[in-house]
Scaffold this motif. Structure first.
Motif, PDB file in Angstrom:
ATOM      1  N   ILE A   2       0.818  -1.210   0.000  1.00  0.00           N
ATOM      2  CA  ILE A   2       0.000   0.000   0.000  1.00  0.00           C
ATOM      3  C   ILE A   2       0.856   1.266   0.000  1.00  0.00           C
ATOM      4  CG2 ILE A   2      -1.627   1.361   1.383  1.00  0.00           C
ATOM      5  CD1 ILE A   2      -2.966  -1.250   2.206  1.00  0.00           C
ATOM      6  N   ALA A   3       1.911   1.284   0.800  1.00  0.00           N
ATOM      7  CA  ALA A   3       2.765   2.481   0.871  1.00  0.00           C
ATOM      8  C   ALA A   3       3.368   2.799  -0.494  1.00  0.00           C
ATOM      9  CB  ALA A   3       3.858   2.281   1.912  1.00  0.00           C
ATOM     10  N   LYS A   4       3.881   1.786  -1.181  1.00  0.00           N
ATOM     11  CA  LYS A   4       4.496   1.997  -2.493  1.00  0.00           C
ATOM     12  C   LYS A   4       3.447   2.402  -3.529  1.00  0.00           C
ATOM     13  CE  LYS A   4       8.482  -1.091  -2.059  1.00  0.00           C
ATOM     14  NZ  LYS A   4       9.165  -2.283  -2.626  1.00  0.00           N
ATOM     15  N   LEU A   5       2.304   1.735  -3.486  1.00  0.00           N
ATOM     16  CA  LEU A   5       1.234   2.061  -4.442  1.00  0.00           C
ATOM     17  C   LEU A   5       0.749   3.492  -4.234  1.00  0.00           C
ATOM     18  CD1 LEU A   5      -0.814  -1.262  -4.223  1.00  0.00           C
ATOM     19  CD2 LEU A   5       0.406  -0.429  -6.243  1.00  0.00           C
ATOM     20  N   GLY A   6       0.580   3.880  -2.975  1.00  0.00           N
ATOM     21  CA  GLY A   6       0.125   5.230  -2.680  1.00  0.00           C
ATOM     22  C   GLY A   6       1.108   6.278  -3.165  1.00  0.00           C
ATOM     23  N   LEU A   7       2.393   6.013  -2.972  1.00  0.00           N
ATOM     24  CA  LEU A   7       3.417   6.945  -3.427  1.00  0.00           C
ATOM     25  C   LEU A   7       3.406   7.052  -4.948  1.00  0.00           C
ATOM     26  CD1 LEU A   7       5.787   8.763  -2.683  1.00  0.00           C
ATOM     27  CD2 LEU A   7       7.287   6.759  -2.766  1.00  0.00           C
ATOM     28  N   SER A   8       3.214   5.928  -5.630  1.00  0.00           N
ATOM     29  CA  SER A   8       3.168   5.939  -7.092  1.00  0.00           C
ATOM     30  C   SER A   8       1.965   6.724  -7.599  1.00  0.00           C
ATOM     31  CB  SER A   8       3.123   4.503  -7.625  1.00  0.00           C
ATOM     32  OG  SER A   8       4.333   3.821  -7.353  1.00  0.00           O
ATOM     33  N   VAL A   9       0.820   6.560  -6.942  1.00  0.00           N
ATOM     34  CA  VAL A   9      -0.383   7.306  -7.315  1.00  0.00           C
ATOM     35  C   VAL A   9      -0.149   8.800  -7.116  1.00  0.00           C
ATOM     36  CG1 VAL A   9      -2.767   7.814  -6.634  1.00  0.00           C
ATOM     37  CG2 VAL A   9      -2.045   5.448  -6.954  1.00  0.00           C
ATOM     38  N   ASP A  10       0.461   9.172  -6.004  1.00  0.00           N
ATOM     39  CA  ASP A  10       0.742  10.582  -5.735  1.00  0.00           C
ATOM     40  C   ASP A  10       1.646  11.180  -6.810  1.00  0.00           C
ATOM     41  OD1 ASP A  10      -0.770  10.458  -3.445  1.00  0.00           O
ATOM     42  OD2 ASP A  10       0.933  10.174  -2.091  1.00  0.00           O
ATOM     43  N   ARG A  11       2.655  10.438  -7.208  1.00  0.00           N
ATOM     44  CA  ARG A  11       3.587  10.928  -8.223  1.00  0.00           C
ATOM     45  C   ARG A  11       2.929  10.997  -9.596  1.00  0.00           C
ATOM     46  NH1 ARG A  11       8.925   7.349  -6.449  1.00  0.00           N
ATOM     47  NH2 ARG A  11       9.611   8.716  -4.744  1.00  0.00           N
ATOM     48  N   ALA A  12       2.079  10.018  -9.902  1.00  0.00           N
ATOM     49  CA  ALA A  12       1.459   9.956 -11.228  1.00  0.00           C
ATOM     50  C   ALA A  12       0.412  11.039 -11.424  1.00  0.00           C
ATOM     51  CB  ALA A  12       0.843   8.575 -11.453  1.00  0.00           C
ATOM     52  N   PHE A  13      -0.363  11.322 -10.381  1.00  0.00           N
ATOM     53  CA  PHE A  13      -1.504  12.230 -10.532  1.00  0.00           C
ATOM     54  C   PHE A  13      -1.316  13.585  -9.853  1.00  0.00           C
ATOM     55  CE2 PHE A  13      -4.044   8.026 -10.478  1.00  0.00           C
ATOM     56  CZ  PHE A  13      -3.715   7.794 -11.800  1.00  0.00           C
ATOM     57  N   ARG A  14      -0.540  13.608  -8.768  1.00  0.00           N
ATOM     58  CA  ARG A  14      -0.372  14.846  -7.985  1.00  0.00           C
ATOM     59  C   ARG A  14      -1.733  15.494  -7.708  1.00  0.00           C
ATOM     60  NH1 ARG A  14       4.970  15.768  -7.803  1.00  0.00           N
ATOM     61  NH2 ARG A  14       6.258  14.848  -9.459  1.00  0.00           N
ATOM     62  N   PHE A  15      -2.644  14.659  -7.243  1.00  0.00           N
ATOM     63  CA  PHE A  15      -4.032  15.104  -7.059  1.00  0.00           C
ATOM     64  C   PHE A  15      -4.681  14.239  -5.986  1.00  0.00           C
ATOM     65  CE2 PHE A  15      -8.551  15.203  -8.076  1.00  0.00           C
ATOM     66  CZ  PHE A  15      -8.766  16.537  -8.363  1.00  0.00           C
ATOM     67  N   ASP A  16      -5.284  14.860  -4.962  1.00  0.00           N
ATOM     68  CA  ASP A  16      -5.890  14.077  -3.890  1.00  0.00           C
ATOM     69  C   ASP A  16      -7.298  14.556  -3.530  1.00  0.00           C
ATOM     70  OD1 ASP A  16      -5.341  16.483  -2.683  1.00  0.00           O
ATOM     71  OD2 ASP A  16      -4.143  15.645  -1.030  1.00  0.00           O
ATOM     72  N   ARG A  17      -7.962  15.223  -4.475  1.00  0.00           N
ATOM     73  CA  ARG A  17      -9.315  15.702  -4.230  1.00  0.00           C
ATOM     74  C   ARG A  17     -10.319  14.886  -5.033  1.00  0.00           C
ATOM     75  NH1 ARG A  17      -9.779  21.986  -4.958  1.00  0.00           N
ATOM     76  NH2 ARG A  17     -11.539  21.639  -3.552  1.00  0.00           N
ATOM     77  N   VAL A  18     -11.592  15.088  -4.724  1.00  0.00           N
ATOM     78  CA  VAL A  18     -12.657  14.463  -5.508  1.00  0.00           C
ATOM     79  C   VAL A  18     -12.907  15.321  -6.746  1.00  0.00           C
ATOM     80  CG1 VAL A  18     -15.115  13.868  -5.575  1.00  0.00           C
ATOM     81  CG2 VAL A  18     -13.762  13.385  -3.513  1.00  0.00           C
TER      82      VAL A  18
END
Length: 227
Positions: free
Chosen positions: A86-102
């Protein structure tokens, strides 16, 4: 609400991957929503031991949702898509999208303004990621505890909270936040269509439509704003 006109995006349907078990012709589906459904079923059991199975299904569901997002992201390295932690996947998502809103996207006919489709992107929150990582502590041999031990109640509460958070994460139809393909300039909106809606019902191909983008802190806010 600002509206911009784009050539209609291609609708990339997400097909649930399935793992077919040969014995007794059982099918174990591995989409995030399938994991969530099984977690809730285990949570509803009167057998306290099933909490461990609920924790596994929930943790796997969190991983699966992050993987689903990465699978449909633009320019995401194959190795990152194959991660499972989960930690690695979350970091990859953050880097790929740089977006955490709905995100909410409304697709309308250009001439009439008629609403054809409303879809949402709902991220896997950092709270849910953290909870999912902690669930791993429960998936090992454990010491004996009396049924009256408060540990069981705390364990159940973690799973209940996690199921609620994952439910919001899988409710979104969009499999990435709205992205722009750098090479083609097209808007990238991979999605699962809402229940009862087919691609032919929308008929976007070859036409121009208005895409309205709005961003919110929660799915509840995004839905209230449509009233």
């Amino acid at each position: 609400m600002a509206a911009r006109s784009f050539a209609a995006p291609s609708l990339h349907s997400f097909w649930t991957r399935t793992l077919c078990l040969l014995e007794e012709n059982l099918v174990y589906t591995v989409s995030a929503s399938s994991y969530l459904s099984r977690a809730r079923a285990e949570l509803g059991s009167s057998d306290t031991a099933r909490l461990f199975y609920a924790a596994f299904e929930l943790r796997a569901g969190i991983e699966a949702r992050l993987q689903e997002y990465l699978e449909h992201g633009l320019d995401v390295p194959k190795k990152q898509k194959q991660d499972w932690a989960i930690a690695k996947l979350g970091l990859s998502v953050d880097r790929a999208f740089r977006f955490d809103r709905v995100a909410r996207v409304e697709i309308r006919e250009r001439k009439s303004g008629k609403l054809l489709l409303r879809v949402f992107y709902t991220p896997v929150s950092k709270e849910l990621r953290k909870l999912g990582e902690k669930l791993g502590d429960y998936l090992h041999a454990t010491k004996f505890r009396e049924s009256t031990d408060s540990w069981w109640g705390e364990f159940r509460t973690k799973i209940e909270v996690g199921c609620h958070l994952l439910e919001e994460a899988v409710e979104g139809n969009l499999l990435t936040p709205p992205l722009r393909n750098r090479k083609s300039g097209e808007t990238w909106l991979p999605m699962t269509l809402p229940a009862g809606v087919t691609a032919s019902d929308i008929g976007l191909k070859g036409n121009e439509y208005l895409l309205d983008f709005q961003y919110f802190t929660s799915l509840a806010d995004a839905r209230c704003d449509t009233a």
